[in-house]
Design a protein around this motif. Structure first.
Motif, mmCIF file in Angstrom:
data_model
loop_
_atom_site.group_PDB
_atom_site.id
_atom_site.type_symbol
_atom_site.label_atom_id
_atom_site.label_comp_id
_atom_site.label_asym_id
_atom_site.label_seq_id
_atom_site.Cartn_x
_atom_site.Cartn_y
_atom_site.Cartn_z
ATOM 1 N N SER A 10 7.681 -16.603 -3.970
ATOM 2 C CA SER A 10 8.213 -15.167 -4.110
ATOM 3 C C SER A 10 8.266 -14.672 -2.552
ATOM 4 O O SER A 10 7.226 -14.706 -2.208
ATOM 5 C CB SER A 10 7.664 -14.296 -4.848
ATOM 6 N N TRP A 11 9.233 -14.429 -1.875
ATOM 7 C CA TRP A 11 9.268 -13.940 -0.505
ATOM 8 C C TRP A 11 9.044 -12.480 -0.266
ATOM 9 O O TRP A 11 9.835 -11.769 -0.762
ATOM 10 C CB TRP A 11 10.439 -14.684 0.214
ATOM 11 N N VAL A 12 7.973 -11.778 0.223
ATOM 12 C CA VAL A 12 7.957 -10.471 0.416
ATOM 13 C C VAL A 12 7.701 -10.694 2.151
ATOM 14 O O VAL A 12 6.577 -11.318 2.522
ATOM 15 C CB VAL A 12 6.790 -9.895 -0.149
ATOM 16 N N ARG A 24 4.206 -5.823 -6.897
ATOM 17 C CA ARG A 24 4.936 -6.537 -5.781
ATOM 18 C C ARG A 24 5.734 -5.465 -4.815
ATOM 19 O O ARG A 24 6.772 -5.156 -5.431
ATOM 20 C CB ARG A 24 5.781 -7.310 -6.507
ATOM 21 N N PRO A 25 5.257 -5.276 -3.702
ATOM 22 C CA PRO A 25 6.020 -4.564 -2.722
ATOM 23 C C PRO A 25 7.218 -5.214 -2.084
ATOM 24 O O PRO A 25 7.332 -6.347 -2.188
ATOM 25 C CB PRO A 25 4.972 -4.168 -1.673
ATOM 26 N N ASP A 26 8.186 -4.330 -1.592
ATOM 27 C CA ASP A 26 9.271 -5.122 -1.113
ATOM 28 C C ASP A 26 9.196 -5.290 0.261
ATOM 29 O O ASP A 26 9.936 -6.417 0.775
ATOM 30 C CB ASP A 26 10.662 -4.116 -1.120
ATOM 31 N N LEU A 27 8.187 -4.790 1.000
ATOM 32 C CA LEU A 27 7.866 -5.045 2.325
ATOM 33 C C LEU A 27 6.570 -4.670 2.507
ATOM 34 O O LEU A 27 5.764 -3.568 2.167
ATOM 35 C CB LEU A 27 8.853 -4.327 3.151
ATOM 36 N N PHE A 82 1.599 -14.702 -3.572
ATOM 37 C CA PHE A 82 3.116 -14.529 -3.899
ATOM 38 C C PHE A 82 3.767 -15.873 -4.217
ATOM 39 O O PHE A 82 4.685 -16.029 -4.759
ATOM 40 C CB PHE A 82 3.873 -13.906 -2.748
ATOM 41 N N CYS A 106 -1.778 -5.860 -4.279
ATOM 42 C CA CYS A 106 -0.540 -6.935 -4.561
ATOM 43 C C CYS A 106 -0.658 -7.845 -5.953
ATOM 44 O O CYS A 106 0.051 -8.461 -6.273
ATOM 45 C CB CYS A 106 -0.394 -7.782 -3.391
#
Length: 107
Positions: free
Chosen positions: A76-78, A47-50, A73, A43
């Motif tokens: 930024s919300w993951v 930046r993964p989506d989930l 993060f 990470c």
């Protein structure tokens, strides 16, 4: 193929293979990490989506990794969803405090 990337953080090779195949068959990109330190390293560059996060792992467990990822993060919300057989309320609360989400039917 979808551009959505799901990071699977799981120390069990069998679970990684089974869940990873399922994610791929659904048309998503699947990145894998063996433990929390691997997830954190991934990470820092991506930046993964989930994130699907095991809780009990060597090196850095899922709760520690989730706290570190939330700090990384920032605003930024993951979404981070825990994959665990631990369903006791105390463990669910610890996961939520660390910044994860739950799918536990007990809540």
């Amino acid at each position: 193929m979808s551009q959505i990337t799901i990071l699977l953080v799981e120390d069990s090779a069998t679970n990684r293979q089974m869940i990873g195949q399922f994610i791929t068959r659904l048309g998503y990109r699947c990145a894998v990490a063996v433990h929390g330190l691997d997830a954190l390293a991934y990470c820092q560059e991506n930046r993964p989506d989930l994130i699907l996060m095991d809780v009990v792992m060597p090196e850095m467990d899922g709760l520690q990794a989730t706290e570190a990822l939330r700090e990384l993060f920032g605003e930024s919300w993951v979404p981070i969803i825990f994959l665990t057989s631990q369903s006791e309320l105390e463990n669910v609360v610890l996961g939520l405090k660390a910044g994860g989400m739950t799918t536990s039917p007990s809540l």
